[in-house]
Design an enzyme around this catalytic site. Structure first.
Site, PDB file in Angstrom:
ATOM      1  N   ASP A 188       0.858  -1.177   0.000  1.00  0.00           N
ATOM      2  CA  ASP A 188       0.000   0.000   0.000  1.00  0.00           C
ATOM      3  C   ASP A 188       0.895   1.229   0.000  1.00  0.00           C
ATOM      4  OD1 ASP A 188      -2.584   1.470   0.381  1.00  0.00           O
ATOM      5  OD2 ASP A 188      -1.619   2.044   2.265  1.00  0.00           O
ATOM      6  N   GLU A 272      -1.528  -1.529  -6.148  1.00  0.00           N
ATOM      7  CA  GLU A 272      -2.733  -0.899  -6.681  1.00  0.00           C
ATOM      8  C   GLU A 272      -2.405  -0.136  -7.963  1.00  0.00           C
ATOM      9  OE1 GLU A 272      -5.935   0.447  -3.479  1.00  0.00           O
ATOM     10  OE2 GLU A 272      -3.938   1.212  -3.007  1.00  0.00           O
ATOM     11  N   ASP A 354      -3.206   1.636   7.040  1.00  0.00           N
ATOM     12  CA  ASP A 354      -2.302   1.241   5.963  1.00  0.00           C
ATOM     13  C   ASP A 354      -2.038  -0.262   5.960  1.00  0.00           C
ATOM     14  OD1 ASP A 354      -2.133   3.909   5.257  1.00  0.00           O
ATOM     15  OD2 ASP A 354      -0.415   4.281   6.560  1.00  0.00           O
TER      16      ASP A 354
END
Length: 402
Positions: A188, A272, A354
């Site tokens: 992340d 991502e 997170d």
């Protein structure tokens, strides 16, 4: 299985006065040819609806050299000029395929100048590189050796805004994949922590730009005080460029070390698909987002995973990784950025924002790798049970809790 890949090895070199003059002339001619060809192709399309191919551009180059005004184009090596036309052809191909914007003209004030030489325009002998139109080899600082037996197929010479000279050697090198391992990791990306791993580890953001912000501001003020077109302004511009180069070099070095470590330690890396360009529209966070260099982080992960036989999985940018409980799959209605820890109202688990997101990214990535589909948020059904929650529970089935 050993693969043969193309790798570029970049080194700094220090040209003599004659070599610097020759390269500066080459840079100027490359820029001129690129702009002339771009203007010709643009005019042909907008006035006559014609597409000018690379072959026609090459014929134009021959005519330009014969003209009286552009006769100086024949004083430099012809190979970098032909390569400029090939680069323009590639830029148009990317534009036609909707992968890039329309090609732009090269400015004389542009910070970086470069020229590309193919095998016929340089001599590689006994570890020394001699370019066309030069009698002496380049004084290269070999910070790392080339792979044994590797010979460059293409050489790119460049000069950055700080006045530093670099040469990049493109070589074909055998690449042996790393031994397989069982570890997988979800990543992340953030600002306080540059990356948070699904293992719970947080890698702090070094914030190189903030560390040199005072030095950068001082150099910018000194540049602003100098008269435009003066020699002192040119010197101040170089000093400012050196500060920017220091920031860029430190950031790139940190990202290389981080990505190499992640690729070596894990068989699969899940990230991502961030839309950094749109995120930069947030003027409150644009400076911090630019300093984090998430796009560079992804690019490094992509080619290093390809080199070393690792898997890089990219999940959909709209997947609610932060708002989804990694324990039960409950999706929170909203989760503002200032909330760094939250309690799941369904199961009561307390989450670090997170770390929870990294774990959900890992679970979603494993589902993508197994099923081959994308992961997108689903609307909440009328029955009260969220399809996104059901999908998360299905994805995380059989995966040990971290």
């Amino acid at each position: 299985m050993v693969r043969v890949v193309k790798r570029a090895y970049k080194y700094r070199f220090y040209p003599t006065v004659q070599q610097a003059e020759e390269l500066s002339r080459t840079f100027g001619c490359v820029r001129k040819v690129y702009n002339l060809a771009l203007a010709a192709r643009t005019e042909a399309w907008y006035q006559r609806a014609e597409r000018v191919s690379y072959v026609r551009s090459s014929a134009m180059l021959t005519d330009w050299k014969r003209s009286e005004d552009l006769a100086y184009l024949g004083q430099v090596s012809s190979v970098p000029l032909q390569q400029a036309l090939r680069h323009l052809q590639g830029a148009f191909a990317a534009f036609w395929e909707n992968r890039a914007l329309y090609p732009r003209f090269k400015s004389r004030k542009r910070s970086r100048a470069s020229a590309e030489y193919t095998r016929s325009a340089f001599r590689w002998r006994d570890g020394q590189l001699t370019l066309a139109k030069m009698t002496a080899p380049l004084d290269i600082r070999w910070s790392r050796p080339l792979p044994g037996g590797a010979e460059p197929s293409t050489v790119t010479v460049s000069r950055d805004s700080a006045g530093r000279w670099f040469v990049s050697l493109l070589c074909e090198c055998p690449m042996e994949p790393l031994p397989p391992c069982r570890a997988v990791v979800g990543i992340d990306a953030g600002l306080t922590s540059l990356v948070t791993l699904s293992t719970g580890e947080k890698v702090p953001n070094p914030r190189h730009e903030r560390a040199d912000r005072k030095r950068l501001a001082l150099a910018q003020r000194r540049l602003a005080r100098k008269a435009k077109g003066s020699a002192n302004r040119a010197k101040a511009r170089v000093k400012l460029a050196r500060v920017h180069a220091r920031i860029t070099d430190r950031r790139r070095d940190f990202l290389h070390k981080l990505t190499t470590r992640l690729v070596r330690e894990n068989q699969a890396v899940v990230i991502e698909d961030l839309n950094v360009r749109n995120m930069l529209r947030n003027h409150s966070l644009a400076r911090a987002i630019s300093g984090a260099a998430w796009a560079d982080l992804r690019d490094m992960l992509e080619y290093k995973c390809d080199w070393y036989g690792r898997d890089l999985v990219v999940i959909d940018r709209w997947y609610p990784s932060s708002k989804t409980c990694a324990a039960c799959g409950h999706v929170a209605a909203s989760l503002p950025l200032n909330i760094r820890e939250w309690d799941c109202p369904s199961c009561g688990t307390r989450h670090d924002r997170d770390i929870n997101a990294a774990r959900n990214i890992l679970a979603a990535g494993l589902a993508v790798a197994a099923c081959g589909g994308g992961v997108r948020p689903k609307p909440v059904s009328r029955g009260g049970r969220s399809p996104a929650k059901q999908e998360t529970q299905r994805v995380t089935a059989g995966i040990p809790r971290l």
